[in-house]
Structures are given as structure tokens and as C-alpha cells.
Design a protein around this motif. Structure first.
Motif, PDB file in Angstrom:
ATOM      1  N   ASN A 216       2.258  12.315  20.772  1.00 14.85           N
ATOM      2  CA  ASN A 216       1.829  12.286  19.420  1.00 14.85           C
ATOM      3  C   ASN A 216       2.944  13.514  18.553  1.00 14.85           C
ATOM      4  O   ASN A 216       3.015  13.012  17.498  1.00 14.85           O
ATOM      5  CB  ASN A 216       0.438  12.837  19.337  1.00 14.85           C
ATOM      6  CG  ASN A 216      -0.530  11.973  20.010  1.00 14.85           C
ATOM      7  OD1 ASN A 216      -0.460  10.792  19.650  1.00 14.85           O
ATOM      8  ND2 ASN A 216      -1.328  12.423  20.647  1.00 14.85           N
ATOM      9  N   LYS A 217       3.788  13.993  19.225  1.00 14.25           N
ATOM     10  CA  LYS A 217       4.449  14.941  18.388  1.00 14.25           C
ATOM     11  C   LYS A 217       6.092  14.602  18.659  1.00 14.25           C
ATOM     12  O   LYS A 217       6.690  14.644  17.443  1.00 14.25           O
ATOM     13  CB  LYS A 217       4.476  16.469  19.065  1.00 14.25           C
ATOM     14  CG  LYS A 217       5.236  17.328  18.314  1.00 14.25           C
ATOM     15  CD  LYS A 217       4.735  18.722  18.921  1.00 14.25           C
ATOM     16  CE  LYS A 217       5.694  20.016  18.070  1.00 14.25           C
ATOM     17  NZ  LYS A 217       5.356  21.469  18.447  1.00 14.25           N
ATOM     18  N   TYR A 218       6.472  14.372  19.594  1.00 17.38           N
ATOM     19  CA  TYR A 218       7.980  14.096  19.762  1.00 17.38           C
ATOM     20  C   TYR A 218       8.449  12.522  19.652  1.00 17.38           C
ATOM     21  O   TYR A 218       9.558  12.149  19.789  1.00 17.38           O
ATOM     22  CB  TYR A 218       8.414  14.863  21.174  1.00 17.38           C
ATOM     23  CG  TYR A 218       8.465  16.050  20.956  1.00 17.38           C
ATOM     24  CD1 TYR A 218       9.254  16.970  20.480  1.00 17.38           C
ATOM     25  CD2 TYR A 218       7.321  16.755  21.798  1.00 17.38           C
ATOM     26  CE1 TYR A 218       8.779  18.347  20.192  1.00 17.38           C
ATOM     27  CE2 TYR A 218       6.974  18.331  21.754  1.00 17.38           C
ATOM     28  CZ  TYR A 218       7.955  19.007  20.867  1.00 17.38           C
ATOM     29  OH  TYR A 218       7.581  20.407  20.985  1.00 17.38           O
ATOM     30  N   TRP A 219       7.788  11.634  19.809  1.00 13.29           N
ATOM     31  CA  TRP A 219       7.816  10.222  20.199  1.00 13.29           C
ATOM     32  C   TRP A 219       7.694   9.346  18.765  1.00 13.29           C
ATOM     33  O   TRP A 219       7.671   8.132  18.976  1.00 13.29           O
ATOM     34  CB  TRP A 219       7.135   9.700  21.343  1.00 13.29           C
ATOM     35  CG  TRP A 219       7.766  10.004  22.657  1.00 13.29           C
ATOM     36  CD1 TRP A 219       8.648  11.076  22.817  1.00 13.29           C
ATOM     37  CD2 TRP A 219       7.416   9.572  23.982  1.00 13.29           C
ATOM     38  NE1 TRP A 219       8.683  11.413  24.175  1.00 13.29           N
ATOM     39  CE2 TRP A 219       8.010  10.115  24.757  1.00 13.29           C
ATOM     40  CE3 TRP A 219       6.643   8.701  24.341  1.00 13.29           C
ATOM     41  CZ2 TRP A 219       7.664  10.291  26.273  1.00 13.29           C
ATOM     42  CZ3 TRP A 219       6.282   8.462  25.495  1.00 13.29           C
ATOM     43  CH2 TRP A 219       6.868   9.180  26.731  1.00 13.29           C
ATOM     44  N   LYS A 220       7.556   9.991  17.693  1.00 14.37           N
ATOM     45  CA  LYS A 220       7.230   9.229  16.552  1.00 14.37           C
ATOM     46  C   LYS A 220       8.264   8.329  16.106  1.00 14.37           C
ATOM     47  O   LYS A 220       8.046   7.295  15.638  1.00 14.37           O
ATOM     48  CB  LYS A 220       6.641  10.362  15.429  1.00 14.37           C
ATOM     49  CG  LYS A 220       5.368  11.107  15.679  1.00 14.37           C
ATOM     50  CD  LYS A 220       4.953  11.908  14.544  1.00 14.37           C
ATOM     51  CE  LYS A 220       3.732  12.866  14.786  1.00 14.37           C
ATOM     52  NZ  LYS A 220       3.485  13.579  13.606  1.00 14.37           N
ATOM     53  N   ASN A 221       9.518   8.701  15.891  1.00  9.98           N
ATOM     54  CA  ASN A 221      10.477   8.066  15.552  1.00  9.98           C
ATOM     55  C   ASN A 221      11.924   7.867  16.636  1.00  9.98           C
ATOM     56  O   ASN A 221      12.778   8.108  16.121  1.00  9.98           O
ATOM     57  CB  ASN A 221      11.082   8.669  14.372  1.00  9.98           C
ATOM     58  CG  ASN A 221       9.936   8.712  13.292  1.00  9.98           C
ATOM     59  OD1 ASN A 221       9.318   7.547  12.922  1.00  9.98           O
ATOM     60  ND2 ASN A 221       9.590   9.690  12.558  1.00  9.98           N
ATOM     61  N   ASN A 222      11.419   7.707  17.724  1.00  5.15           N
ATOM     62  CA  ASN A 222      12.457   7.568  18.763  1.00  5.15           C
ATOM     63  C   ASN A 222      13.005   6.428  18.895  1.00  5.15           C
ATOM     64  O   ASN A 222      12.376   5.436  19.294  1.00  5.15           O
ATOM     65  CB  ASN A 222      11.846   7.992  20.164  1.00  5.15           C
ATOM     66  CG  ASN A 222      12.806   8.441  21.240  1.00  5.15           C
ATOM     67  OD1 ASN A 222      14.152   8.313  20.777  1.00  5.15           O
ATOM     68  ND2 ASN A 222      12.536   9.093  22.437  1.00  5.15           N
ATOM     69  N   GLN A 223      14.265   6.200  18.563  1.00  7.80           N
ATOM     70  CA  GLN A 223      15.136   5.040  18.309  1.00  7.80           C
ATOM     71  C   GLN A 223      16.152   4.585  19.409  1.00  7.80           C
ATOM     72  O   GLN A 223      16.415   3.776  19.856  1.00  7.80           O
ATOM     73  CB  GLN A 223      15.716   5.012  17.044  1.00  7.80           C
ATOM     74  CG  GLN A 223      14.956   5.136  15.922  1.00  7.80           C
ATOM     75  CD  GLN A 223      14.014   3.821  15.932  1.00  7.80           C
ATOM     76  OE1 GLN A 223      14.124   2.677  16.152  1.00  7.80           O
ATOM     77  NE2 GLN A 223      12.715   4.382  15.068  1.00  7.80           N
ATOM     78  N   GLU A 224      16.351   5.836  20.155  1.00  8.81           N
ATOM     79  CA  GLU A 224      17.440   5.981  21.378  1.00  8.81           C
ATOM     80  C   GLU A 224      16.920   5.330  22.601  1.00  8.81           C
ATOM     81  O   GLU A 224      17.252   4.605  23.128  1.00  8.81           O
ATOM     82  CB  GLU A 224      17.801   7.423  21.612  1.00  8.81           C
ATOM     83  CG  GLU A 224      18.345   8.262  20.345  1.00  8.81           C
ATOM     84  CD  GLU A 224      18.777   9.611  20.860  1.00  8.81           C
ATOM     85  OE1 GLU A 224      18.541   9.962  21.731  1.00  8.81           O
ATOM     86  OE2 GLU A 224      19.284  10.341  19.658  1.00  8.81           O
ATOM     87  N   ASP A 225      15.535   5.619  22.939  1.00  4.06           N
ATOM     88  CA  ASP A 225      14.759   5.283  24.283  1.00  4.06           C
ATOM     89  C   ASP A 225      13.729   4.386  23.857  1.00  4.06           C
ATOM     90  O   ASP A 225      12.629   4.984  23.481  1.00  4.06           O
ATOM     91  CB  ASP A 225      14.674   6.377  25.033  1.00  4.06           C
ATOM     92  CG  ASP A 225      13.925   5.929  26.204  1.00  4.06           C
ATOM     93  OD1 ASP A 225      13.774   4.689  26.671  1.00  4.06           O
ATOM     94  OD2 ASP A 225      13.950   6.649  27.091  1.00  4.06           O
TER      95      ASP A 225
END
Length: 328
Positions: free
Chosen positions: A170-179
Motif C-alpha cells: 500500500n505504500k511503495y507499489w502505488k506507481n511502480n512502472q519498472e516492475d
């Protein structure tokens, strides 16, 4: 347990897990916006479920965020929490999400699952998916099924849930486009597919039992009363008010029952204590008195015999002996 196909316009999904696992944040991640209060249940007085409904990818979802079920510190509120939960999801949930942190699966987590099955039934796992939070704690390149396979207990749980497991952060994967895998958008889409699979595998129905069905009947009767007294309310508002009234009524009845039990127990305990008190100021037991009297009597008899012998000896100066004349 029976299956129902009514009210399928909205899918009811119950989130279960300990306090701090991220249930409220998971609900907001699924909705794509903040709809549920974070840390809603940190208040020791809060013991009610909260729910919100929103259309996600063309489907109407009602997410029911429960308090920290099965937390040791909340055991005294469990009945109220369960009542609130089943009232919110009546006549029954289409899916359960068991929310766990992506960390070691302890004995306490095992107890959570056991109590879940005990309260509902083993069949509840047919309607369940496991969702792990704090996905950033997974080692680089590890997928959630690899993490699950490292624990025999976790593997057994996920297998019973139809091998449905997902992970978000809920904190770090909000806008992860790389993986793509470590992206909430990707994981939520996969989770929604699992929920759809659950509904399909159970013939489009939802989980229910006698308790849930009885509660739904009670809610419908209360809806009629609210509708008559408040004509300007919408159907959604009427049902919401009916649920509030039902929960309040059950809690009041539970408190009255507890009070009656406590008073009755106190009375019985008090009577027992009175009956058990020793009779300090009363006469001694009759058996003991007789025994004492008997003992004194025997002792007094012995003294009198000795006294008589002394008198006989004193009158003659020696013990009395009969002579031949005496015989004549």
C-alpha cells in the motif's frame, strides 16, 4: 449452508485479519482512492465493521473492513465485532479476503484461520483468497507463491483457498512502472479476477448459513419499520439505518443478559458464602458435647472409687479382712 443468487448486482467482500495488517489500506487500494478510515480500530472503544461501496472496473463492490479479529487484546469485544461483521455482509459475502503481512506465519496466524473456520465453517475457505501486504519485504525477484512455498502451513492454507494468493504494497507499489509484478494496479486486477473466479466456482452464489439468513430476515423487517417512519430516505439509507438499529438492539440485549447472569452469580456466591461460614458464637456441636460429658463422667467415676478405698483403709488402719466369726 446454502447458495443464493439474489442481490448479485453488488459483490460483498469481507476483509479479515489482525490489527495492523493493512486491511483498510487494502480496501482503499482496491477502490483506487481513500474511502475507508485508516487506523479506524486503534481506538479501544471502536468495535464495529465499516463498509463502502464503489464500482471498480465495471463491477459494484462492497468492501467490509472488520476490526482486528482474534487479537488477544480484543477478545472481550469479539461477539460485538462478529455481529457487526455479519450484519454488514448479510445475507452473506461473495468472498473473504484473509489479509496477512508478507512475513513469518506464526502460531497466532494459524489460530486466526482456525477460529475463522470454527465461527463459520470449513466451507468458508472455498470463498476465500489470501492477500499479503507489505510486499516490499519480499526479496528481489521473489513472487508471492515462492514465498508461500517456503512455509508448509502457508502452503496448506493457500491450497485450501483454491491456490488463490496475491500480494500488494500500500505504500511503495502505488506507481511502480519498472516492475509490472510489483505494481498495485497489476495485483488488484489479478485479485479482482480471483474474486470473479470464486463467484463463478460457487455457481454465482455467496456464502451463507442459518445465522446470516435469520439476520437478513430481521434486517428486512427493520427496513419496513424505518421506511414507514422515514418516507424521504432512499433504499440505501433505509438499509443502512436498519443495520444500525439491529446492531444496537443486539448489543443492548447482550448487555442485559450479561447483567442478569452477573447478578444471579453474585447472589448464588453470596448465599454459598453465608451457608459456609463457621458458627463461631453458637453452641458446640452436639456430638462433641456428649463426648466431653462422657469423658468427664468416666474420669469422675474413677476418682470416686479411689476416694472410697481410701476411706475404708483409714477406718481400720488396714484393709478389712473377714474372720471365721464373720462367716458364722
Amino acid at each position: 449452508r446454502t447458495l443464493n443468487k439474489q442481490n448479485l448486482n453488488t459483490e460483498r467482500i469481507v476483509l479479515l485479519g489482525k490489527t495492523g495488517t493493512g486491511k483498510s489500506s487494502l480496501a482503499n487500494t482496491i477502490f483506487g482512492e481513500t474511502r475507508l478510515k485508516i487506523n479506524h480500530f486503534n481506538d479501544s472503544n471502536a468495535c464495529l465493521s465499516q463498509s463502502e461501496t464503489k464500482t471498480v472496473d465495471g463491477r459494484s463492490l462492497t468492501l467490509i473492513d472488520t476490526p482486528g479479529f482474534f487479537d488477544p487484546s480484543r477478545s472481550e469485544k469479539l461477539e460485538h465485532e462478529m455481529l457487526s461483521c455479519i450484519t454488514e455482509c448479510a445475507p452473506g459475502p461473495h468472498a473473504f479476503l484473509i489479509v496477512l503481512k508478507a512475513e513469518k506465519f506464526t502460531e497466532h496466524e494459524k489460530a486466526v484461520i482456525a477460529q475463522l473456520c470454527e465461527y463459520f465453517s470449513e466451507d468458508v475457505l472455498k470463498y476465500t483468497a489470501v492477500v499479503f501486504t507489505h510486499g516490499d519485504q519480499l526479496p528481489e525477484g521473489m513472487k508471492i507463491k515462492d514465498f508461500v512455498n517456503e512455509s508448509e502451513a502457508l502452503s496448506d492454507l493457500v491450497r485450501k483457498c483454491g491456490s488463490r494468493c496475491h500480494v500488494i504494497d500500500n505504500k511503495y507499489w502505488k506507481n511502480n512502472q519498472e516492475d509490472e509484478y510489483r505494481s498495485n494496479k497489476f495485483q488488484v486486477a489479478e485479485l479482482l479476477n480471483s474474486i470473479e473466479d470464486i463467484v463463478t466456482e460457487n455457481n454465482g452464489g455467496y456464502y451463507t448459513n442459518e445465522k446470516l439468513q435469520t439476520l437478513e430476515t430481521e434486517i428486512q423487517k427493520e427496513e419496513n419499520r424505518v421506511r414507514k417512519s422515514s418516507e424521504n430516505l432512499s433504499q440505501e439509507e433505509i438499509r443502512k439505518q436498519a443495520k444500525v438499529n439491529i446492531i444496537k438492539r443486539h448489543m443492548e440485549n447482550a448487555q442485559k443478559s450479561w447483567l442478569k447472569y452477573f447478578v444471579g452469580f453474585a447472589i448464588i456466591t453470596g448465599l454459598f458464602a453465608i451457608v459456609s461460614l463457621p458458627k463461631v458464637w453458637g453452641p458446640p456441636p452436639q456430638g462433641g458435647a456428649k463426648q466431653l460429658q462422657g469423658g468427664r463422667g468416666v474420669k469422675r467415676g474413677k476418682k470416686q472409687t479411689k476416694k472410697k478405698k481410701r476411706l475404708d483403709t483409714a477406718s481400720t488402719g488396714r484393709p478389712h479382712k473377714r474372720s471365721a466369726g464373720d462367716e458364722a
